[in-house]
Design an enzyme around this catalytic site. Structure first.
Site, PDB file in Angstrom:
ATOM      1  CE1 TYR A 177       0.646   1.304   4.356  1.00 18.66           C
ATOM      2  CE2 TYR A 177       0.517  -1.083   4.499  1.00 18.66           C
ATOM      3  CZ  TYR A 177       0.883   0.128   5.047  1.00 18.66           C
ATOM      4  OH  TYR A 177       1.481   0.167   6.279  1.00 18.66           O
ATOM      5  CD1 TRP A 223      -2.771   3.810   9.385  1.00 18.70           C
ATOM      6  CD2 TRP A 223      -2.679   4.752   7.363  1.00 18.70           C
ATOM      7  NE1 TRP A 223      -1.572   3.471   8.824  1.00 18.70           N
ATOM      8  CE2 TRP A 223      -1.480   4.029   7.585  1.00 18.70           C
ATOM      9  CE3 TRP A 223      -2.835   5.443   6.157  1.00 18.70           C
ATOM     10  CZ2 TRP A 223      -0.448   3.960   6.644  1.00 18.70           C
ATOM     11  CZ3 TRP A 223      -1.810   5.382   5.217  1.00 18.70           C
ATOM     12  CH2 TRP A 223      -0.638   4.658   5.462  1.00 18.70           C
ATOM     13  CE  LYS A 277      -1.969  -7.332   7.376  1.00 16.23           C
ATOM     14  NZ  LYS A 277      -0.496  -7.448   7.553  1.00 16.23           N
ATOM     15  CG  ASP A 283      -3.598   0.599  10.849  1.00 18.21           C
ATOM     16  OD1 ASP A 283      -4.233   0.868  11.889  1.00 18.21           O
ATOM     17  OD2 ASP A 283      -2.385   0.373  10.830  1.00 18.21           O
TER      18      ASP A 283
END
Length: 417
Positions: free
Chosen positions: A78, A261, A173, A183
Site C-alpha cells: 500500500y 489513517w 487480515k 488502518d
C-alpha cells in the site's frame, strides 16, 4: 528517544535509499534520469512547490515506484499508492509526463498480462492489498488495458470474500481474526467506494455504498473513546488477544498514525460517495469530532503530533512525521471541501509549518527529506506486538518513509490550491 539514536537511524535510512537509487541507475528509464538534473545543477530544483520537490525527491530515491518503502523487489504493498496519488495530482497540475510514466511503470510491473498481481495472495484476505487498487483504477481510466480490469475484479472479489465481524466489519487480515484496525478503513474503503462509483449501478451500488458507510459507523461505535474523542488503534470482537481489554476488546493506546489513517479515510472516501447518500452527513460529523479531538493533543510549541497521541510529555515519546502529515492533510482537505469551517485552516497551517521547520531537511543537491517517521507498528503477529506505550515508542524510526512523504505531498497540494 534520544536525539543521537534518531540521527543514526535517519542517516541509515537515507543511506539505504541512496544505495537503492545507485543500484537502479543503469536500469532507470531516460525519463526518470531527467529528474536527476536541472538547470540550477540541483537534483531537485528549489524553486518548485513543496509537493513537487518531495515527489521528485522520492523519484530520485526510488527510481521505480515499486521501490517505495525501501523494497528490494516488486511487492504489492500500500505505501506506493499514497505517493502515486500525489503523482496523479501533480501530473494533472503540471502535465509533466515523467510523473505519469512513474505511475504507469508501476502498473505495468505489478500487473501481468493475464491480470494477475505480483506477490498478491487472495487467500490471505489482507485489507492492505486493496489500497493499491486506486492506482489501477486511475490507470485503467487512462489506458483501458484489459489486464488492469482483471486485476481490479480480483480485488473487488476479495471484498466479497473478506471475513467479517458479527456486525459486518471487515477483519484487518485473516491472520488477525475478529479484529478491526483504524488502518483498515484507509486501506479498504476509498478503493471500495471508488470502484463502486466506476463500475456499479442501481441496487448493487447502493448496497456497496451502505456497506462502506457501515465500516465507519462500526469504528465509531467500537473504537471511540468518548472521554477524549480519540480512537484506539484496534478492537478485538472476541476479546481473546493479549493486547485486548477483556471488557471492551480495545487495544491500550492511541497511536498517531492509526488515527492519521482514519482521518485520511474519511476525507478521501467522500470523493466517491454520492452527494445524496445519507452517509455523507454522518461521515462529515465524524470528521468534525475527530478533528476537535486531535487539536486537543497537538503540541502547542511545534504544531506537531506525538507517536502516542495523549502522552506527549512521557519519556521516549516523540513528534512523529507520518501522523503529523496525515492530520494536516485531513484538516486542510476538509476545509477546502467545506467539511470543516475555514477557521480550522489556521490549525492545519500551524501543523504544516511545524513539519517544514522541524521535520524537513534539504540536501545540498536539493533532495528533500522527511525525518522522524515511525517505520511500522501493529498488533499481534510474530514476534508478538503488545500495543503498550513502550512498544510504540521503541519501534524503528527512519527518514523518507512513504507513509509520511505521501501524505506530505497530498497536504502540500491542498495548501497550494
Amino acid at each position: 528517544m534520544k536525539f543521537q539514536t534518531l540521527k543514526v537511524l535517519s542517516i541509515a535510512a537515507f543511506a539505504s535509499g541512496l544505495f537503492l537509487s545507485c543500484a537502479q541507475t543503469k536500469s532507470a528509464t531516460a525519463s526518470n534520469t531527467k529528474t536527476q538534473t536541472s538547470q540550477s545543477g540541483k537534483v531537485v530544483p528549489t524553486n518548485l512547490k513543496w509537493s513537487e520537490r518531495m515527489l521528485l525527491s522520492e523519484m530520485n530515491r526510488f527510481p521505480k515506484a515499486w521501490m517505495l518503502d525501501f523494497n528490494k523487489e516488486p511487492r504489492w504493498a500500500y505505501p506506493a499508492a499514497i505517493v502515486l496519488e500525489g503523482a496523479e495530482q501533480l501530473y494533472a497540475k503540471t502535465g509533466n509526463k515523467e510523473y505519469y510514466e512513474y505511475i504507469s511503470n508501476f502498473g505495468d510491473t505489478m500487473v501481468k498480462e493475464d491480470g494477475s498481481i505480483v506477490s498478491y495472495e487472495l487467500d490471505k484476505h489482507n485489507i492492505d492489498y486493496l489500497n493499491c487498487g486506486n492506482v489501477l483504477l486511475y490507470l485503467y481510466g487512462k489506458e483501458k488495458k484489459p489486464k488492469y480490469l482483471k486485476a481490479l475484479q480480483t480485488l473487488r472479489y476479495q471484498i466479497e470474500t473478506m471475513p467479517r465481524t458479527k456486525e459486518g466489519g471487515f477483519w484487518h487480515k485473516k491472520i488477525y481474526p475478529h479484529q478491526m484496525w483504524l488502518d483498515g478503513l484507509y486501506m479498504g474503503e476509498p478503493f471500495y467506494a471508488n470502484y463502486t462509483k466506476e463500475f456499479s449501478k442501481g441496487a448493487e451500488a447502493e448496497k456497496a455504498y451502505n456497506d462502506v458507510v457501515n465500516q465507519f459507523d462500526l469504528i465509531q461505535k467500537n473504537l471511540l473513546d468518548k472521554k477524549t474523542g480519540l480512537l484506539y488503534h484496534a478492537w478485538d470482537e472476541s476479546k481473546e488477544q493479549a493486547w485486548a481489554n477483556k471488557e471492551t476488546g480495545l487495544s491500550p493506546n492511541f497511536w498517531g498514525r492509526a488515527m492519521g489513517w482514519y482521518g485520511m479515510a474519511m476525507v478521501d472516501v467522500l470523493d466517491f460517495l454520492p452527494k445524496d447518500h445519507p452517509g455523507r452527513a454522518k461521515i462529515i460529523g465524524y470528521i468534525k469530532s475527530y478533528t476537535d479531538a486531535i487539536i486537543k493533543v497537538q503540541d502547542q510549541e511545534t504544531g506537531l503530533w506525538y507517536q502516542v497521541l495523549d502522552k506527549g510529555g512521557e519519556k521516549g515519546n516523540y513528534t512523529e512525521a507520518s501522523a503529523s502529515s496525515m492530520f494536516v492533510y485531513t484538516m486542510i482537505k476538509a476545509v477546502n471541501k467545506g467539511y470543516l469551517p475555514k477557521s480550522y485552516k489556521a490549525v492545519a497551517q500551524k501543523g504544516y509549518d511545524g513539519i517544514l521547520k522541524n521535520l524537513i531537511s534539504v540536501d545540498e543537491n536539493g533532495v528533500v527529506n522527511l525525518n522522524r517517521c515511525c517505520a511500522v507498528a501493529g498488533l499481534g503477529g510474530k514476534p508478538y506486538r503488545s500495543g503498550t506505550y513502550e512498544y510504540y515508542v521503541n519501534e524503528e524510526i527512519r527518514s523518507n518513509d512513504p507513509k509520511g512523504t505521501g501524505p506530505f505531498i497530498l497536504a502540500s497540494l491542498e495548501f497550494e490550491k
